[in-house]
Write a protein that holds these residues in place. Sequence first.
Motif, mmCIF file in Angstrom:
data_model
loop_
_atom_site.group_PDB
_atom_site.id
_atom_site.type_symbol
_atom_site.label_atom_id
_atom_site.label_comp_id
_atom_site.label_asym_id
_atom_site.label_seq_id
_atom_site.Cartn_x
_atom_site.Cartn_y
_atom_site.Cartn_z
ATOM 1 N N GLY A 122 -33.605 -22.664 69.866
ATOM 2 C CA GLY A 122 -34.297 -23.499 70.835
ATOM 3 C C GLY A 122 -33.902 -23.227 72.268
ATOM 4 O O GLY A 122 -34.637 -23.601 73.192
ATOM 5 N N ASN A 123 -32.762 -22.566 72.493
ATOM 6 C CA ASN A 123 -32.340 -22.224 73.843
ATOM 7 C C ASN A 123 -33.204 -21.083 74.374
ATOM 8 O O ASN A 123 -33.592 -20.184 73.637
ATOM 9 N N ARG A 124 -33.486 -21.100 75.669
ATOM 10 C CA ARG A 124 -34.376 -20.071 76.239
ATOM 11 C C ARG A 124 -33.762 -18.679 76.165
ATOM 12 O O ARG A 124 -34.477 -17.671 76.255
ATOM 13 N N ASN A 125 -32.436 -18.588 76.022
ATOM 14 C CA ASN A 125 -31.782 -17.285 75.906
ATOM 15 C C ASN A 125 -31.705 -16.776 74.469
ATOM 16 O O ASN A 125 -31.249 -15.662 74.227
ATOM 17 N N TYR A 126 -32.127 -17.598 73.529
ATOM 18 C CA TYR A 126 -32.043 -17.244 72.110
ATOM 19 C C TYR A 126 -33.035 -16.135 71.790
ATOM 20 O O TYR A 126 -34.226 -16.229 72.102
ATOM 21 N N GLY A 127 -32.528 -15.060 71.171
ATOM 22 C CA GLY A 127 -33.404 -13.936 70.858
ATOM 23 C C GLY A 127 -32.788 -13.023 69.818
ATOM 24 O O GLY A 127 -31.915 -13.437 69.048
ATOM 25 N N ARG A 128 -33.233 -11.786 69.818
ATOM 26 C CA ARG A 128 -32.785 -10.822 68.810
ATOM 27 C C ARG A 128 -31.267 -10.676 68.800
ATOM 28 O O ARG A 128 -30.631 -10.691 67.742
ATOM 29 N N ASP B 147 -41.361 -22.667 57.417
ATOM 30 C CA ASP B 147 -42.662 -23.067 57.944
ATOM 31 C C ASP B 147 -43.184 -21.972 58.868
ATOM 32 O O ASP B 147 -42.611 -21.730 59.937
ATOM 33 N N ASP B 148 -44.261 -21.303 58.463
ATOM 34 C CA ASP B 148 -44.748 -20.168 59.254
ATOM 35 C C ASP B 148 -45.525 -20.582 60.498
ATOM 36 O O ASP B 148 -46.010 -19.736 61.247
ATOM 37 N N SER B 149 -45.631 -21.902 60.751
ATOM 38 C CA SER B 149 -46.249 -22.357 61.998
ATOM 39 C C SER B 149 -45.216 -22.476 63.122
ATOM 40 O O SER B 149 -45.562 -22.733 64.275
ATOM 41 N N LEU B 150 -43.945 -22.286 62.789
ATOM 42 C CA LEU B 150 -42.888 -22.296 63.793
ATOM 43 C C LEU B 150 -42.924 -21.012 64.613
ATOM 44 O O LEU B 150 -43.593 -20.041 64.247
ATOM 45 N N ARG B 151 -42.167 -21.002 65.693
ATOM 46 C CA ARG B 151 -42.058 -19.804 66.526
ATOM 47 C C ARG B 151 -40.713 -19.109 66.250
ATOM 48 O O ARG B 151 -39.792 -19.733 65.701
ATOM 49 N N PRO B 152 -40.596 -17.835 66.616
ATOM 50 C CA PRO B 152 -39.370 -17.081 66.301
ATOM 51 C C PRO B 152 -38.081 -17.759 66.762
ATOM 52 O O PRO B 152 -37.060 -17.695 66.067
ATOM 53 N N GLU B 153 -38.104 -18.438 67.921
ATOM 54 C CA GLU B 153 -36.871 -19.058 68.419
ATOM 55 C C GLU B 153 -36.486 -20.326 67.661
ATOM 56 O O GLU B 153 -35.436 -20.916 67.929
ATOM 57 N N ASN B 154 -37.346 -20.763 66.704
ATOM 58 C CA ASN B 154 -37.045 -21.965 65.921
ATOM 59 C C ASN B 154 -36.273 -21.678 64.638
ATOM 60 O O ASN B 154 -35.852 -22.611 63.944
ATOM 61 N N LEU B 155 -36.068 -20.401 64.313
ATOM 62 C CA LEU B 155 -35.363 -20.051 63.074
ATOM 63 C C LEU B 155 -33.893 -19.772 63.330
ATOM 64 O O LEU B 155 -33.531 -19.092 64.288
ATOM 65 N N GLU B 156 -33.058 -20.275 62.440
ATOM 66 C CA GLU B 156 -31.625 -19.965 62.467
ATOM 67 C C GLU B 156 -31.413 -18.520 62.004
ATOM 68 O O GLU B 156 -32.268 -17.962 61.292
ATOM 69 N N PRO B 157 -30.286 -17.902 62.390
ATOM 70 C CA PRO B 157 -29.998 -16.543 61.915
ATOM 71 C C PRO B 157 -30.092 -16.406 60.397
ATOM 72 O O PRO B 157 -30.640 -15.422 59.892
ATOM 73 N N ASN B 158 -29.598 -17.388 59.666
ATOM 74 C CA ASN B 158 -29.644 -17.306 58.200
ATOM 75 C C ASN B 158 -31.062 -17.386 57.645
ATOM 76 O O ASN B 158 -31.328 -16.918 56.541
ATOM 77 N N ASP B 159 -31.992 -17.982 58.401
ATOM 78 C CA ASP B 159 -33.400 -17.996 57.978
ATOM 79 C C ASP B 159 -33.953 -16.574 57.969
ATOM 80 O O ASP B 159 -34.677 -16.172 57.048
ATOM 81 N N TYR B 160 -33.619 -15.811 59.017
ATOM 82 C CA TYR B 160 -34.071 -14.416 59.070
ATOM 83 C C TYR B 160 -33.437 -13.599 57.951
ATOM 84 O O TYR B 160 -34.089 -12.730 57.351
ATOM 85 N N LEU B 161 -32.183 -13.874 57.681
ATOM 86 C CA LEU B 161 -31.501 -13.167 56.599
ATOM 87 C C LEU B 161 -32.179 -13.466 55.264
ATOM 88 O O LEU B 161 -32.365 -12.566 54.444
#
Length: 259
Positions: free
Chosen positions: A148-154, A238-252
């Motif tokens: 949720g932070n604006r700096n949150y990214g890859r 939930d695939d209606s979320l945006r990339p910055e809404n997922l925790e690192p473990n969600d991507y894993l």
Amino acid sequence: MNRNNPRKRFGQHFLTDQVVLASIIDAFSPKRDDRVLEIGPGTGMLTEHLLEHLENLVAIEVDRDMVTVLSQRYSCNSLSILQNDILKINIRSPKILGNSSRIRIIGNLPYNISTPLLFHMFDSLDIIQDMLFMVQKEVALRLIARVGNRNYGRLSVMAGLRVETDLLFDVAPESFSPSPKVTSSVIHMQPKLPFRSLKNQKRLDMIVKTAFSNRRKTLRNALSNVITAEQFHQAEIDDSLRPENLEPNDYLRLADLTN
């Protein structure tokens, strides 16, 4: 040309502030028998302080002129100087690791290679005890950013899966020669324990990179060519979320479901 002059093509900004140097040493707290790798020593300002505490210091410097300066300034058995590009070297090499099983890493990282260098280090976390780096503050904020932070990214996601990162303190441009146009930050990184090798590494990298390349889209649209609706359902995301809404473990979890 004075060999002590920084070169723009290497992104060199030499740290000259003795108070900051002392603070870095205090934060790193080197022990006599530590095996330490210093990245980009430049003229050796930090090197000098490290040698007061260490029996084994390896310094990697890409600039041949700086290697000459270091070799002339510090001729001691405690220091090994390698002229090489850190992005192209295997830190598991005996020249770096020696007889040790783990190594500590420190350095004032050139801004132009800090992010690729961090990813390079992430590939060897099983032999890294910890890392203390000076980086551009913008990079430090991305490393510690949360969902949720604006700096949150890859970089936030990939670091969050591998290391615990602490932003220790900021360093003003005036502490360097020449002064950069931005503030720097000193960060400490420690591999998460117990160490685990991430499965489906390439798949994970691709998913995270693709997602944040389309960060304004929903996950459904951002990853439409990568993840199916059924796979999102399996991962309970939930695939209606945006990339910055997922925790690192969600991507894993997505990567592990889609090999």
